[in-house]
Design a protein around this motif. Structure first.
Motif, PDB file in Angstrom:
ATOM      1  N   SER A  70      -6.564  18.041   3.696  1.00 31.37           N
ATOM      2  CA  SER A  70      -5.525  17.065   2.979  1.00 31.37           C
ATOM      3  C   SER A  70      -4.602  18.019   1.999  1.00 31.37           C
ATOM      4  O   SER A  70      -3.697  17.388   1.876  1.00 31.37           O
ATOM      5  CB  SER A  70      -6.310  15.915   2.390  1.00 31.37           C
ATOM      6  N   TRP A  75       3.107  17.092   2.713  1.00 24.13           N
ATOM      7  CA  TRP A  75       3.480  15.972   2.272  1.00 24.13           C
ATOM      8  C   TRP A  75       5.051  15.679   2.067  1.00 24.13           C
ATOM      9  O   TRP A  75       5.434  14.460   2.151  1.00 24.13           O
ATOM     10  CB  TRP A  75       2.724  15.143   1.085  1.00 24.13           C
ATOM     11  N   ALA A  82       2.789  10.377   1.944  1.00 25.89           N
ATOM     12  CA  ALA A  82       2.276  11.115   0.768  1.00 25.89           C
ATOM     13  C   ALA A  82       1.195  10.373  -0.047  1.00 25.89           C
ATOM     14  O   ALA A  82      -0.095  11.084  -0.137  1.00 25.89           O
ATOM     15  CB  ALA A  82       3.264  11.599  -0.092  1.00 25.89           C
ATOM     16  N   SER A  83       1.468   9.080  -0.555  1.00 24.04           N
ATOM     17  CA  SER A  83       0.481   8.314  -1.287  1.00 24.04           C
ATOM     18  C   SER A  83      -0.597   8.039  -0.571  1.00 24.04           C
ATOM     19  O   SER A  83      -1.947   7.990  -0.924  1.00 24.04           O
ATOM     20  CB  SER A  83       1.252   7.102  -1.957  1.00 24.04           C
ATOM     21  N   GLY A  84      -0.461   7.820   0.768  1.00 21.39           N
ATOM     22  CA  GLY A  84      -1.794   7.333   1.690  1.00 21.39           C
ATOM     23  C   GLY A  84      -2.658   8.659   2.039  1.00 21.39           C
ATOM     24  O   GLY A  84      -3.686   8.460   2.524  1.00 21.39           O
ATOM     25  N   VAL A  86      -4.015  10.756   0.060  1.00 23.10           N
ATOM     26  CA  VAL A  86      -5.216  10.993  -0.811  1.00 23.10           C
ATOM     27  C   VAL A  86      -6.200   9.580  -0.388  1.00 23.10           C
ATOM     28  O   VAL A  86      -7.474  10.126  -0.365  1.00 23.10           O
ATOM     29  CB  VAL A  86      -4.877  10.553  -2.378  1.00 23.10           C
ATOM     30  N   SER A 159      11.770  13.117  -0.965  1.00 29.95           N
ATOM     31  CA  SER A 159      10.863  12.558  -1.826  1.00 29.95           C
ATOM     32  C   SER A 159      11.013  13.205  -3.392  1.00 29.95           C
ATOM     33  O   SER A 159      10.334  12.640  -4.353  1.00 29.95           O
ATOM     34  CB  SER A 159       9.426  12.953  -1.456  1.00 29.95           C
TER      35      SER A 159
END
Length: 161
Positions: A70, A75, A82-84, A86, A159
């Motif tokens: 990870s 990302w 990207a937030s997914g 984690v 981003s």
């Protein structure tokens, strides 16, 4: 050569991806090394210690691999995911622990509980500490491309606000 004669070059700025990949390498090295050490120590003792360490260090190694994977993903190339990332890492770790409990349950009487728990706890704490120190280092200068610019690896900085 005297200290006054040496020229100190400032560290070059690193991208977020470089910082995260370096953290992934460090996490991988620490986690897998501790797994190997735990297995070697348990092999010397043998018996239930070996069986407990195989389960504990094996789970620690799998959790280390999930953490390193990870961290290694760039990302910036997938800003909507990207937030997914984690959450995917967290879900993978939960899945490993559930499978561990289900599979190790029938073998519980043959393994040493301390040899199961100690390697797992030490590996998890060391991996978390390594990840925190590697990412939260105040000396890690990072740069991001401006919106619309391309990095050499192809990410466009979309981003970045």
């Amino acid at each position: 050569m005297s200290r006054a004669g040496r020229r100190l070059t400032p560290p070059r700025p690193r991208t977020h991806a470089e910082v995260f990949r370096a953290a992934a390498r460090r996490v991988l090295i620490v986690g897998l090394a501790l797994s190997a050490i735990a297995l070697a120590c348990a092999a010397v003792v043998g018996g239930g210690a070996w069986r407990g360490a195989v389960w504990g260090a094996g789970a620690g190694a799998l959790l280390t691999l999930i953490t390193a994977a990870s961290l290694a993903v760039d990302w910036d190339r997938f800003p909507l995911l990207a937030s997914g990332g984690v959450m995917l890492s967290f879900a993978g770790k939960i899945a490993v622990m559930v499978v561990l409990i289900v599979l190790a349950g029938p073998h519980r009487s043959t393994m040493s509980p301390i040899w199961f728990l100690a390697p797992l706890a030490v590996i998890l704490l060391a991996v978390a500490g390594t990840e925190i120190v590697a990412l939260a280092s105040g000396r890690a200068l990072t740069v991001q491309p401006r919106r619309g610019e391309r990095r050499e690896d192809g990410a466009d900085g979309s981003s970045v606000p």
